[in-house]
Design an enzyme around this catalytic site. Structure first.
Site, mmCIF file in Angstrom:
data_model
loop_
_atom_site.group_PDB
_atom_site.id
_atom_site.type_symbol
_atom_site.label_atom_id
_atom_site.label_comp_id
_atom_site.label_asym_id
_atom_site.label_seq_id
_atom_site.Cartn_x
_atom_site.Cartn_y
_atom_site.Cartn_z
ATOM 1 C CD GLU A 11 -2.700 1.419 2.426
ATOM 2 O OE1 GLU A 11 -3.241 0.500 3.064
ATOM 3 O OE2 GLU A 11 -2.690 2.609 2.819
ATOM 4 C CG HIS A 13 -0.465 5.713 -1.001
ATOM 5 N ND1 HIS A 13 -1.465 5.002 -1.613
ATOM 6 C CD2 HIS A 13 -0.634 5.499 0.337
ATOM 7 C CE1 HIS A 13 -2.217 4.397 -0.698
ATOM 8 N NE2 HIS A 13 -1.727 4.676 0.487
ATOM 9 C CG HIS A 159 -6.462 3.767 0.615
ATOM 10 N ND1 HIS A 159 -6.614 5.123 0.829
ATOM 11 C CD2 HIS A 159 -5.255 3.419 1.129
ATOM 12 C CE1 HIS A 159 -5.527 5.574 1.452
ATOM 13 N NE2 HIS A 159 -4.690 4.561 1.650
ATOM 14 C CG ASP A 282 -0.495 4.413 4.398
ATOM 15 O OD1 ASP A 282 -0.636 4.728 3.199
ATOM 16 O OD2 ASP A 282 -1.303 4.734 5.291
#
Ligand code: MN
Length: 319
Positions: A11, A13, A159, A282
């Protein structure tokens, strides 16, 4: 310490400049340190991965992704973003993989874009952020996307994004000035995304599409901890039949993104088993090092560690 276990974080980004030029409101505003990292798909990102020991990132847009675009531009913008991400992945195919963004504002086009992204761009699934312009994704208008995901055998990652304005006003606004994250990662994201997941199950989507797979971040947005009570309460007299716990444990996968808690891991392992838990950080909202440092403290078997660090994501995402 993990010499023979590849570390895949799923995950992680980035931001696409063209897409984010169309986003107005708070989610489009970020500080320079975050922006530098979000827009980097090369040296800076790879340097921080190398320093921490992250072998591969599965890349996705940051919130609100492609879920807050006007319908008349959403399809072209999402396609362009996916094409650009595919190019970035192609430059470092051993270090990056991708989740597609989908123009959910036009659901049939989103289903077609998922097919294109998986078959022609090599994406491993897709990520959907929050609601699409205020509509939860259990709405049947979106089921064509899940039908396609089931057919392609790829998961959809649900998400968080900013909570609905009315919810925010009622629940969080009083405390947001002093504690801005109460609206976001501290609680608002969790409430909204857990609610989305519960609604997906209650909609009976998984009865029609029993092999559709969902990923949730942040240790399942509290749901593994709550499973027993949700399941028991839904079965009380007067309710329609529903195997909530069974559906969650079969169709849902969770990640450790931004939530490096050993008690949360143990609760999730006991509810879901080790085959449904995957590593994520993250980045860049959370730095790599705390996630990697946490791994060093875990007293779990090598077999379980292997599953969490990359075994499960390799299998589920066909990496
Ligand atoms: Mn995230």
């Amino acid at each position: 310490m993990f010499k023979n276990i590849p570390v895949i974080a799923i995950e992680e980004h980035y931001w696409d400049r063209e897409l984010f030029s169309k986003i107005t409101g708070q989610e489009g505003i970020r500080g320079d340190a975050l922006l530098n990292r979000l827009y980097d798909l090369g040296d800076l990102r790879l340097k921080e991965m190398d320093e921490a020991g992250v072998d591969m990132q599965v890349l996705s847009l940051g919130a609100p992704g492609s879920q807050k675009l006007k319908a008349d531009i959403a399809v072209d913008i999402a396609k362009g973003a996916n094409d650009r991400l595919a190019e970035a992945v192609a430059r470092h195919p051993k270090r990056f993989a991708g989740f597609a963004c989908l123009p959910t504002e036009v659901p049939e086009a989103a289903a077609r874009e998922l097919e294109r992204a998986v078959k022609h761009l090599g994406f491993k699934g897709a990520m959907i952020h929050g609601m699409t312009n205020g509509i939860f994704h259990d709405d049947e208008r979106f089921w064509c996307i899940y039908e396609m995901a089931e057919k392609l055998d790829v998961p959809i990652y649900f998400h968080p994004s900013f909570p609905n304005k009315d919810v925010s006003a009622l629940y969080y606004d009083k405390y947001a000035p002093d504690f801005p994250q109460v609206v976001r990662a501290a609680w608002g994201y969790t409430v909204e995304t857990a609610t989305q997941a519960i609604r997906l199950i209650l909609s009976r989507l998984f009865e029609k599409h029993p092999n559709f797979k969902v990923i949730l971040g942040h240790f399942g947005e509290t749901l593994p901890f709550q499973l027993w009570r949700i399941d028991q309460a839904l079965r009380r007299p007067g309710a329609a039949p529903m195997d909530f716990r069974g559906t969650f444990c079969k169709n849902f996968y969770i990640t450790t993104s931004g939530h490096f808690s050993t008690p949360a891991l143990i609760a999730s392992m006991m509810e879901m088993g080790m085959d449904h838990i995957m590593f994520a950080i993250d980045w860049p909202f959370v730095p790599n090092k705390p996630g990697m440092d946490w791994l060093q403290t875990l007293q779990i078997s090598n077999e379980d560690m292997t599953k969490m660090l990359s075994g499960n994501s390799k299998r589920l995402l066909k990496l």
